[in-house]
Design a protein around this motif. Structure first.
Motif, short mmCIF file in Angstrom:
data_model
loop_
_atom_site.label_atom_id
_atom_site.label_comp_id
_atom_site.label_asym_id
_atom_site.label_seq_id
_atom_site.Cartn_x
_atom_site.Cartn_y
_atom_site.Cartn_z
N VAL A 1 0.85 -1.32 0.00
CA VAL A 1 -0.19 -0.19 -0.10
C VAL A 1 1.01 1.46 -0.01
N GLY A 2 2.13 1.17 0.49
CA GLY A 2 3.05 2.21 0.42
C GLY A 2 3.72 2.58 -0.76
N LEU B 1 -5.70 -1.38 -0.43
CA LEU B 1 -5.44 -2.00 -1.90
C LEU B 1 -6.60 -1.66 -2.74
N SER B 2 -7.85 -1.97 -2.17
CA SER B 2 -8.99 -1.43 -3.25
C SER B 2 -9.00 -0.10 -3.54
N ALA B 3 -8.90 0.67 -2.60
CA ALA B 3 -8.93 2.15 -2.49
C ALA B 3 -8.05 2.62 -3.61
N LEU B 4 -6.78 2.13 -3.67
CA LEU B 4 -5.73 2.44 -4.43
C LEU B 4 -5.65 1.72 -5.81
N ALA C 1 -2.98 4.79 4.33
CA ALA C 1 -3.12 3.20 4.24
C ALA C 1 -2.22 2.59 5.08
N ALA C 2 -0.80 2.92 4.73
CA ALA C 2 0.29 2.05 5.40
C ALA C 2 0.24 2.24 6.77
N VAL D 1 -9.46 6.68 1.89
CA VAL D 1 -8.11 6.59 1.02
C VAL D 1 -8.54 6.86 -0.48
N ARG D 2 -9.83 6.42 -0.91
CA ARG D 2 -10.19 6.25 -2.27
C ARG D 2 -10.55 7.80 -2.67
#
Length: 635
Positions: free
Chosen positions: A507-508, A543-546, A628-629, A612-613
């Motif tokens: 995520v980072g 992960l989904s948001a990114l 997220a991280a 995040v999204r």
């Protein structure tokens, strides 16, 4: 505004982490319903969202500029170089100094408030800008108020001009819990001090008061004081008087009392205002009047003994003051802003036990106040760094200064010595060993995360090696706490799939060219030791948001782990409307409302996904990645 004042404000901002610079950042199924965190959304916001009618010709708002990293190795947001600023270090090649790295500086950088009502969605965005407000001859205009402009990492001035002012004021006033995310704190601070055109239909003094009050509660007392002082005292409302008083106490600047003393006393019958008038009389040299006022207040017992004694102490220390006062803390079990501000202003440090259960803001005030003893500042620094009030550069500078103090408390001296070893020992093994001792020195979650912020740039100096594979998770987490994402990414070939370090890097990382497989996420879920495997749930949400996982896979895993990515509420509806308008500043304020809580156990994975999204969609992808991280690391 005087250029000198602007320079002073920006200097503080760069020390604290307001401005954003070079990072590449950003910074379980707890399966059954009864295991999910209690919703922090206000009544009505958990209800399914109804369609929102969009303006006929919505005016898109420009997204906030994201500064390009000055260091080629990092894309995430950098922390401020001092207290609350964004660092501009070159984290991949930090230079070691006797105590701290002599590297360039780098910046660090919800549930929805309870009193935000659900029936104002239709008024969120208007189709035209607020009318121009011209300054009068006698007063400064409140048409635009703030401390930093878009060229200084602030948000565009017109970001909120077209938003309903009553909604924004109630939104900010409803944020009455800490922001769980360090990076969320940094991003919110940046928004609150930006120079905005006042929202439409707003009561301008109430809008400034709401922003300043929230800064105060975040621990940003100096910034709150400067923001309040953008308004002429003659225009203060009752709330603004109260916030200005608290800001003076939080920043340790009692001289800021005097321009507002008479107005505050006329507006409110609180005992503090009578004592403030006495204090200001003493500071102006009228000691006889000040003494008489204090004696009268004491005879009338208008305040508790400790509060009267502290006021008397300040009066005795004023110009021509001749009264010696001994302050006794016996029987005092609560720390207030009055007690903190007056005691530190007179060289008295409140007993340590008062800080044990004090609100988080006091730890940030304490760490940033030069009048506090070095012991007190270092003790508070861990929590201040963890919540976002101190950058990596700032906390390292503080420990460096403490290292040379001859009377520093021995356990604290030992920690400053360990930090020095983490930077300057010739043997790499010794430097990693010093960091391990620091990481293990604080067992409380908040202080422990502050220790990771402390070691971020030391961690960035460690060469990638299988020898330190067992330390990789902590090294990566430490680097990402300060936005050193590319430095952390160097360890991608060392950490095994399914480990904490692997999850943080997924995520980072800045690159978007690699999707994460369902099998790898499931492996992390199996290895996740967090409470209720919440870290794995946060990983799926991030992960989904990114867009780093196919939607179908993300939805399946989310459902399996106890939440639904498709859940829609009125708060989420507001957030999506702000995204549709490309209004980064409004997204930040709404996101902050959804990040309230004492710790990450109060953050629902679906809210993390939506935040995040939204941030990623309006050009704040660096901050989105770091949030997220951080969630994965701190679950």
């Amino acid at each position: 505004m005087a250029s000198h004042k602007n320079r002073m404000i920006l200097r503080y901002a760069l020390m604290s982490g307001i401005c954003c610079s070079a990072l590449g950042l950003a910074s379980v199924g707890y399966g059954q319903d009864q295991d999910q965190p209690e919703s922090l959304l206000p009544p009505g916001f958990e209800q399914p969202a109804a369609p929102v009618q969009q303006p006929a010709n919505p005016t898109p708002q420009p997204s906030a500029p994201v500064e390009q990293p000055t260091a080629p190795e990092n894309t995430a947001p950098q922390e401020p170089s001092t207290g609350n600023a964004v660092p501009t270090d070159e984290p991949d090649t930090p230079q070691a100094s006797p105590v701290a790295p002599a590297a360039p500086s780098n910046p660090d950088t919800p549930a929805v408030p309870n009193d935000v009502v659900a029936d104002i969605a239709d008024d969120l965005v208007a189709s035209d800008l607020a009318p121009s407000r011209l300054p009068s001859r006698a007063q400064r205009s409140l048409a635009q108020v703030g401390l930093i402009g878009a060229t200084q990492s602030g948000f565009p001035a017109d970001s909120l001009a077209n938003v309903n002012g009553a909604f924004l004021t109630r939104l900010l006033n409803g944020i009455d819990e800490p922001i769980v995310s360090r990076w969320g704190h940094i991003l919110l601070r940046r928004a609150l001090v930006s120079s905005f055109i006042s929202p439409r239909d707003s009561q301008e003094t109430q809008w400034v008061a709401a922003r300043s009050r929230l800064l105060l509660d975040m621990g940003e007392g100096v910034l709150a004081k400067h923001l309040v002082q953008e308004v002429d005292a003659s225009r203060y409302s009752g709330k603004l008087f109260e916030v200005a008083r608290e800001a003076a106490l939080a920043s340790g600047d009692l001289t800021a009392f005097c321009p507002i003393a008479s107005g505050g006393a006329a507006e409110s019958d609180e005992a503090e205002w009578q004592l403030i008038i006495a204090i200001c009389s003493a500071m102006s040299g009228n000691s006889s009047s000040a003494t008489a006022q204090i004696d009268r207040a004491s005879n009338d017992q208008i305040a508790s003994d400790i509060d009267l004694l502290l006021a008397e102490k300040v009066v005795g220390a004023g110009v021509n003051g001749r009264r010696a006062v001994k302050v006794e803390w016996d029987g005092v079990d609560t720390l207030t802003s009055w007690r903190f501000g007056l005691s530190t202003a007179t060289g008295i440090n409140p007993p340590e036990n008062l800080f044990d259960n004090a609100e988080r803001k006091f730890h940030v005030w304490r760490a940033l106040n030069p009048a506090v003893t070095m012991d007190g500042r270092v003790t508070a620094a861990y929590k201040a760094a963890a919540v976002g009030g101190l950058s990596n550069s700032a906390i390292v500078d503080l420990f460096s200064a403490a290292y040379d103090q001859p009377d520093l408390y021995d356990p604290l001296r030992a920690r400053t010595a360990l930090l020095r070893e983490a930077y300057v020992l010739r043997e790499i093994q010794g430097r990693v060993a010093a960091m391990r001792q620091l990481w293990n020195s604080n067992t409380a979650p908040l202080e422990n995360y502050g220790t990771q912020v402390l070691t971020a740039r030391a961690a960035a100096t460690i060469p990638v090696s299988e020898e330190f594979a067992n330390d990789a998770d902590m090294l990566i987490g430490s680097m990402l706490s300060a936005g050193l994402d590319r430095n952390a990414q160097r360890w991608s070939n060392i950490v095994p799939t399914g480990s904490k370090g692997w999850a943080l890097l997924q995520v980072g990382r800045a690159s978007q060219d690699q999707q994460v497989s369902e099998a790898d996420v499931r492996e992390y879920y199996d290895n996740d030791a967090s409470d209720g495997q919440r870290s794995a749930a946060f990983l799926v949400a991030g992960l989904s948001a990114l867009d780093r996982m196919p939607d179908g896979v993300a939805n399946e895993l989310a459902e399996e782990y106890g939440f639904a990515l498709s859940k829609s509420t009125k708060w989420q509806q507001h957030l999506q409307q702000a995204v549709d308008q490309n209004n980064a500043a409004l997204v930040v304020l709404l996101a902050a409302a959804g990040m309230q809580g004492e710790d990450w156990s109060q953050m629902a994975p679906v809210h993390l996904y939506q935040i995040v999204r939204a941030l990623n969609a309006v050009g704040l992808g660096n901050e989105a990645r770091m949030i997220a991280a951080e969630a994965v690391a701190r679950a």
